[in-house]
Design a protein around this motif. Structure first.
Motif, PDB file in Angstrom:
ATOM      1  N   PRO A 264       0.833  -1.206   0.000  1.00  0.00           N
ATOM      2  CA  PRO A 264       0.000   0.000   0.000  1.00  0.00           C
ATOM      3  C   PRO A 264       0.863   1.249   0.000  1.00  0.00           C
ATOM      4  O   PRO A 264       1.773   1.390   0.800  1.00  0.00           O
ATOM      5  CB  PRO A 264      -0.790  -0.116   1.312  1.00  0.00           C
ATOM      6  CG  PRO A 264      -0.805  -1.568   1.624  1.00  0.00           C
ATOM      7  CD  PRO A 264       0.514  -2.083   1.134  1.00  0.00           C
ATOM      8  N   GLN A 265       0.583   2.132  -0.933  1.00  0.00           N
ATOM      9  CA  GLN A 265       1.380   3.338  -1.095  1.00  0.00           C
ATOM     10  C   GLN A 265       0.484   4.556  -1.156  1.00  0.00           C
ATOM     11  O   GLN A 265      -0.113   4.821  -2.191  1.00  0.00           O
ATOM     12  CB  GLN A 265       2.176   3.254  -2.404  1.00  0.00           C
ATOM     13  CG  GLN A 265       3.302   2.267  -2.374  1.00  0.00           C
ATOM     14  CD  GLN A 265       4.313   2.629  -1.308  1.00  0.00           C
ATOM     15  OE1 GLN A 265       4.779   3.765  -1.212  1.00  0.00           O
ATOM     16  NE2 GLN A 265       4.643   1.668  -0.465  1.00  0.00           N
ATOM     17  N   PRO A 266       0.404   5.292  -0.077  1.00  0.00           N
ATOM     18  CA  PRO A 266      -0.506   6.441  -0.096  1.00  0.00           C
ATOM     19  C   PRO A 266      -0.162   7.475  -1.159  1.00  0.00           C
ATOM     20  O   PRO A 266      -1.037   8.158  -1.656  1.00  0.00           O
ATOM     21  CB  PRO A 266      -0.365   7.032   1.307  1.00  0.00           C
ATOM     22  CG  PRO A 266       0.901   6.480   1.847  1.00  0.00           C
ATOM     23  CD  PRO A 266       1.115   5.162   1.189  1.00  0.00           C
ATOM     24  N   HIS A 267       1.113   7.576  -1.520  1.00  0.00           N
ATOM     25  CA  HIS A 267       1.460   8.655  -2.441  1.00  0.00           C
ATOM     26  C   HIS A 267       1.251   8.291  -3.901  1.00  0.00           C
ATOM     27  O   HIS A 267       1.460   9.091  -4.781  1.00  0.00           O
ATOM     28  CB  HIS A 267       2.899   9.126  -2.209  1.00  0.00           C
ATOM     29  CG  HIS A 267       3.915   8.054  -2.447  1.00  0.00           C
ATOM     30  ND1 HIS A 267       4.274   7.160  -1.478  1.00  0.00           N
ATOM     31  CD2 HIS A 267       4.610   7.714  -3.547  1.00  0.00           C
ATOM     32  CE1 HIS A 267       5.172   6.330  -1.974  1.00  0.00           C
ATOM     33  NE2 HIS A 267       5.389   6.634  -3.220  1.00  0.00           N
ATOM     34  N   ILE A 269      -1.798   6.712  -5.113  1.00  0.00           N
ATOM     35  CA  ILE A 269      -3.115   6.119  -4.923  1.00  0.00           C
ATOM     36  C   ILE A 269      -3.636   5.477  -6.210  1.00  0.00           C
ATOM     37  O   ILE A 269      -3.568   6.051  -7.287  1.00  0.00           O
ATOM     38  CB  ILE A 269      -4.089   7.193  -4.409  1.00  0.00           C
ATOM     39  CG1 ILE A 269      -3.682   7.565  -2.981  1.00  0.00           C
ATOM     40  CG2 ILE A 269      -5.514   6.714  -4.450  1.00  0.00           C
ATOM     41  CD1 ILE A 269      -4.401   8.761  -2.438  1.00  0.00           C
ATOM     42  N   ARG A 270      -4.135   4.283  -6.016  1.00  0.00           N
ATOM     43  CA  ARG A 270      -4.799   3.561  -7.100  1.00  0.00           C
ATOM     44  C   ARG A 270      -3.971   3.375  -8.369  1.00  0.00           C
ATOM     45  O   ARG A 270      -4.390   3.708  -9.455  1.00  0.00           O
ATOM     46  CB  ARG A 270      -6.123   4.225  -7.463  1.00  0.00           C
ATOM     47  CG  ARG A 270      -7.030   4.345  -6.275  1.00  0.00           C
ATOM     48  CD  ARG A 270      -8.418   3.862  -6.547  1.00  0.00           C
ATOM     49  NE  ARG A 270      -9.315   4.324  -5.511  1.00  0.00           N
ATOM     50  CZ  ARG A 270      -9.353   3.770  -4.303  1.00  0.00           C
ATOM     51  NH1 ARG A 270      -8.597   2.743  -3.985  1.00  0.00           N
ATOM     52  NH2 ARG A 270     -10.171   4.234  -3.402  1.00  0.00           N
ATOM     53  N   LYS A 272      -2.396   0.498 -10.721  1.00  0.00           N
ATOM     54  CA  LYS A 272      -2.827  -0.862 -10.971  1.00  0.00           C
ATOM     55  C   LYS A 272      -1.929  -1.805 -10.171  1.00  0.00           C
ATOM     56  O   LYS A 272      -0.723  -1.826 -10.324  1.00  0.00           O
ATOM     57  CB  LYS A 272      -2.714  -1.152 -12.463  1.00  0.00           C
ATOM     58  CG  LYS A 272      -3.321  -2.487 -12.869  1.00  0.00           C
ATOM     59  CD  LYS A 272      -4.832  -2.388 -13.045  1.00  0.00           C
ATOM     60  CE  LYS A 272      -5.464  -3.784 -13.061  1.00  0.00           C
ATOM     61  NZ  LYS A 272      -6.108  -4.205 -11.825  1.00  0.00           N
TER      62      LYS A 272
ATOM     63  N   PRO B 216      -1.337   3.578   5.302  1.00  0.00           N
ATOM     64  CA  PRO B 216      -1.218   3.559   3.844  1.00  0.00           C
ATOM     65  C   PRO B 216      -2.287   2.687   3.191  1.00  0.00           C
ATOM     66  O   PRO B 216      -2.853   3.041   2.163  1.00  0.00           O
ATOM     67  CB  PRO B 216       0.182   2.970   3.613  1.00  0.00           C
ATOM     68  CG  PRO B 216       0.934   3.235   4.865  1.00  0.00           C
ATOM     69  CD  PRO B 216      -0.078   3.202   5.969  1.00  0.00           C
ATOM     70  N   VAL B 219      -5.620   4.562   3.121  1.00  0.00           N
ATOM     71  CA  VAL B 219      -5.639   5.665   2.172  1.00  0.00           C
ATOM     72  C   VAL B 219      -5.823   5.124   0.758  1.00  0.00           C
ATOM     73  O   VAL B 219      -6.500   5.706  -0.077  1.00  0.00           O
ATOM     74  CB  VAL B 219      -4.342   6.500   2.291  1.00  0.00           C
ATOM     75  CG1 VAL B 219      -4.217   7.483   1.149  1.00  0.00           C
ATOM     76  CG2 VAL B 219      -4.347   7.237   3.611  1.00  0.00           C
ATOM     77  N   GLU B 220      -5.238   3.958   0.513  1.00  0.00           N
ATOM     78  CA  GLU B 220      -5.367   3.365  -0.813  1.00  0.00           C
ATOM     79  C   GLU B 220      -6.748   2.770  -1.053  1.00  0.00           C
ATOM     80  O   GLU B 220      -7.240   2.750  -2.169  1.00  0.00           O
ATOM     81  CB  GLU B 220      -4.299   2.265  -0.979  1.00  0.00           C
ATOM     82  CG  GLU B 220      -3.714   2.234  -2.355  1.00  0.00           C
ATOM     83  CD  GLU B 220      -2.769   1.069  -2.533  1.00  0.00           C
ATOM     84  OE1 GLU B 220      -1.621   1.321  -2.897  1.00  0.00           O
ATOM     85  OE2 GLU B 220      -3.180  -0.085  -2.331  1.00  0.00           O
ATOM     86  N   PHE B 243      -3.658  12.276   3.817  1.00  0.00           N
ATOM     87  CA  PHE B 243      -2.258  11.955   3.556  1.00  0.00           C
ATOM     88  C   PHE B 243      -1.467  13.199   3.187  1.00  0.00           C
ATOM     89  O   PHE B 243      -0.373  13.425   3.679  1.00  0.00           O
ATOM     90  CB  PHE B 243      -2.143  10.902   2.448  1.00  0.00           C
ATOM     91  CG  PHE B 243      -0.729  10.652   2.027  1.00  0.00           C
ATOM     92  CD1 PHE B 243       0.194  10.167   2.932  1.00  0.00           C
ATOM     93  CD2 PHE B 243      -0.309  10.927   0.737  1.00  0.00           C
ATOM     94  CE1 PHE B 243       1.512   9.953   2.565  1.00  0.00           C
ATOM     95  CE2 PHE B 243       0.999  10.717   0.356  1.00  0.00           C
ATOM     96  CZ  PHE B 243       1.909  10.230   1.279  1.00  0.00           C
TER      97      PHE B 243
END
Lengths: 341, 332
Positions: A264-267, A269-270, A272, B216, B219-220, B243
């Motif tokens: 998971p990478q908040p920076h 987002i989404r 693929k 994280p 947030v995703e 974030f």
């Protein structure tokens, strides 16, 4: 070459290979938990073994400590081959390699105060005969792991401590013997997110003071931040190894790429996610050829018959190695294609 | 304004610990709304009241818990009438997936039989129809329907969590509460389950409350994130905003304590621990651990500030300079 702190070569661990037949007359299956695993670790370095459950990372660590016996390969620690040792010489070397377990709620004896828990290894190894000297060493170890002032913690029992403090006690108990190698098996996965960084910083501080640390983790983000190098394992084998930054920014193996894409990478987002279907197969029924080929998005025909070994990756860093036929294969296929036209 | 599907207002939970024990205020005024198809992440450290909050929504608290506030489903308070008013909604309107999927099943009965049973218990379906639907549900969560005849121990951890999800969905709930549904799973399996949850909320219009300590991840996965600290919601806002522009130091510091693949970002640990529920609290609950606490923080509890239309935070400095935007009352 014996200048590495730890030098592991062609390590192999099999389970269930004992004599006779298994239950109900079925033949016992041989589970090859670790196969041809090799790596080195230097003083002042952290190497992370990363992989999912069943990838063989913990078994590898246990084989290094000879908590399980390897069926093949060598483990050299400070120049001595551990496989050839027994009795007092093995005990003496083991003292210098300490294991920190995942769960500080289970690994500490609830009946003992912290002082006794940390002193225990000294008693077991009979390393300091004087009670006074032992006390002093325990105090030093507690201060070293940030449980300060030590006097405050000596009489406490594990249930009076937070998870982070318990893990610090476990690390102190490993440090009293003044080891050269620390093996940390998922050292923070049972802890609250907020205290993880504190424990990882402590391990990093110990590394800087000259210890070699073999860290086992399923978390690539943790490995990337706290290890100098990362070895990615899949079904008993190292599929890619190299400096952490290289592995994270320029992954070569399709499995490493898939693993990175699901962190998971908040920076970002989404993006693929390259989710692999299914799960790591049972180690008793290892796929032929490359073990990853049934789940691999870029596998070719060769992958089901040829088993790749670690080779220098196409990236410019010579320390970055990858075991994938298709990196080489791509080049070969292009050649073949041009040849036929 | 139209009525939200689920509205929780000023929820408070206190545990009585024997005649002489101190009452423990575990949830201290939690309010939020949830619309159809929305995904809300509930995040915080252990012991902040996340699990208690969602267990309250399920009406599954132990008898020594005292609950006040309101839980409104389509505008109707279901908390007021106690167990009698909660029961008709449990599993049919609001369902839950627990952390340890292994323990969600009876080891002596097949997966299919147990999923079917949750439907039959409500008198909805006959035996045959219930079994057929159990298979269909398994198919929906990506388990081959023939596994319905397997026992729980014959499935892997990831499969069991999927099966638990299928069981929760059996009575077509509108709200799904998931308590750390992926914590015990490998990253790849975690990604599979998250993708499944995202798909289900989109396809079935299911509202999701995802409880986790993994910022994280939330947030995703989620649209909105609610940060919980010491029994209170200290910040709620759109996931991406939290974030990039967290208004509460707790959110910012918890993010900073989480390693990511961005190696140029420093990881800094958050020292100390959340207050225990039996501790006397003065001022802001987070002040002792906060990196920007000032005198006021130690003496006065902050009110909830509206940072933007969708974003509120309970911090004295959440919206510096614009005190007229202070809204008294609860976080929504």
């Amino acid at each position: 070459m014996t200048d590495h702190l730890l030098d592991v070569r062609a390590l192999e661990v099999t389970f269930g290979s004992g004599r006779g037949v298994g239950t109900l007359g079925r033949r016992r299956e041989v589970v090859r938990a670790v196969d041809s695993v090799g790596f080195t670790l230097d003083r002042g370095e952290t190497l992370a073994l990363v992989g999912e459950s069943g990838s063989g990372k913990t078994t590898t660590a246990h084989a290094v400590l000879r908590l399980v016996e390897a069926s093949a390969g060598t483990v050299r620690f400070k120049g001595s081959d551990l496989a050839g040792l027994s009795g007092s010489r093995l005990r003496a070397l083991r003292k210098e390699m300490q294991l920190i377990y995942q769960d500080p709620y289970e690994s500490l004896d609830p009946r003992y105060p912290v002082g006794r828990i940390v002193e225990e290894p000294l008693l077991v190894h009979r390393s300091l005969p004087s009670r006074q000297a032992r006390r002093e060493r325990v105090r030093q170890a507690l201060e070293q792991v940030g449980l300060s002032p030590a006097e405050l913690f000596l009489p406490r029992r594990p249930h009076e401590l937070s998870g982070g403090q318990r893990q610090r006690v476990a690390i102190a108990a490993a440090l009293v013997l003044e080891p050269d190698l620390l093996i940390a098996d998922e050292p923070v996965s049972m802890l609250d997110v907020s205290v993880r960084a504190g424990i990882l910083d402590l391990l990093d501080q110990l590394r800087r003071s000259g210890l070699g640390i073999l860290m086992i983790t399923h978390d690539l983000s943790t490995a990337a931040h706290y290890a100098d190098r990362i070895a990615v394992m899949y079904l008993g084998r190292i599929v890619e190894i190299g400096p952490s930054r290289r592995i994270v920014t320029d992954p070569q193996h399709p499995y490493t790429r898939a693993l990175l894409s699901v962190v998971p990478q908040p920076h970002r987002i989404r993006v693929k996610r390259a989710i692999l279907s299914g799960e790591i197969p049972d180690a008793a029924v290892i796929p032929t050829g490359c073990r990853f080929h049934p789940r691999c998005p870029i596998s070719t025909e060769d992958c089901s018959s040829l088993s790749p070994s670690l080779e220098p990756s196409p990236s410019p860093d010579p320390a970055h190695e990858v075991a994938c036929l298709n990196l080489e294969g791509r080049a070969r296929n292009t050649q073949a294609a041009t040849g036929s036209t | 304004m139209t009525e939200p599907m689920l509205e929780v207002e000023d929820l408070r939970v206190t545990f009585r610990t024997g005649p002489r024990g101190t009452p423990l205020d575990v949830v201290r005024g939690v309010s939020f709304r949830l619309e159809q198809g929305q995904r809300l992440g509930l995040v915080g450290e252990s012991g902040c009241g996340k699990s208690t909050t969602i267990l309250t929504l399920m009406g599954l608290l132990p008898p020594n818990a005292e609950v006040s506030g309101a839980i409104r489903l389509d505008g109707v308070d279901i908390l007021q009438g106690g167990e009698r008013s909660m029961r008709p909604h449990r599993w049919t309107d609001i369902a839950m997936v627990f952390q340890g999927a292994m323990n969600a099943f009876n080891p002596t009965r097949t997966i299919g039989a147990q999923i079917a049973e949750t439907m039959r218990g409500r008198g909805r379906a006959n035996r045959k129809a219930a079994h057929a639907r159990a298979r269909a549900l398994l198919g929906m969560v990506g388990i081959p329907p023939d596994r319905a005849d397997r026992y729980p121990h014959e499935l892997s951890g990831g499969m069991r969590q999927r099966a638990a999800l299928a069981m929760a969905l059996a009575n077509e709930p509108r709200v799904l509460l998931a308590d750390e549904p992926t914590t015990a799973l490998d990253v790849m399996i975690q990604a599979q389950i998250l993708e499944l949850l995202e798909r289900l909320t989109a396809e079935l219009g299911l509202a999701l409350v995802l409880v986790t300590h993994d910022l994280p991840l939330v947030v995703e996965t989620c649209d909105r994130v609610a940060m919980m600290y010491a029994g209170r919601l200290v910040e709620i806002g759109p996931a991406a905003t939290l974030f990039t522009a967290a208004a509460h130091p707790y959110t910012r510091m918890l993010f900073a304590a989480t390693p990511s693949l961005d190696l140029d970002r420093r990881v800094t640990s958050l020292t100390g621990a959340p207050p225990r529920p039996d501790q006397e609290l003065v001022g802001c609950d987070f002040a002792p651990r906060c990196d920007r606490a000032e005198t006021i923080c130690h003496v006065m509890s902050p009110r909830t500030t509206r940072v933007t239309e969708q974003h509120v935070a309970a911090c004295h400095f959440a919206d510096t300079g614009e005190t007229h935007r202070l809204v008294p009352g609860v976080v929504r």
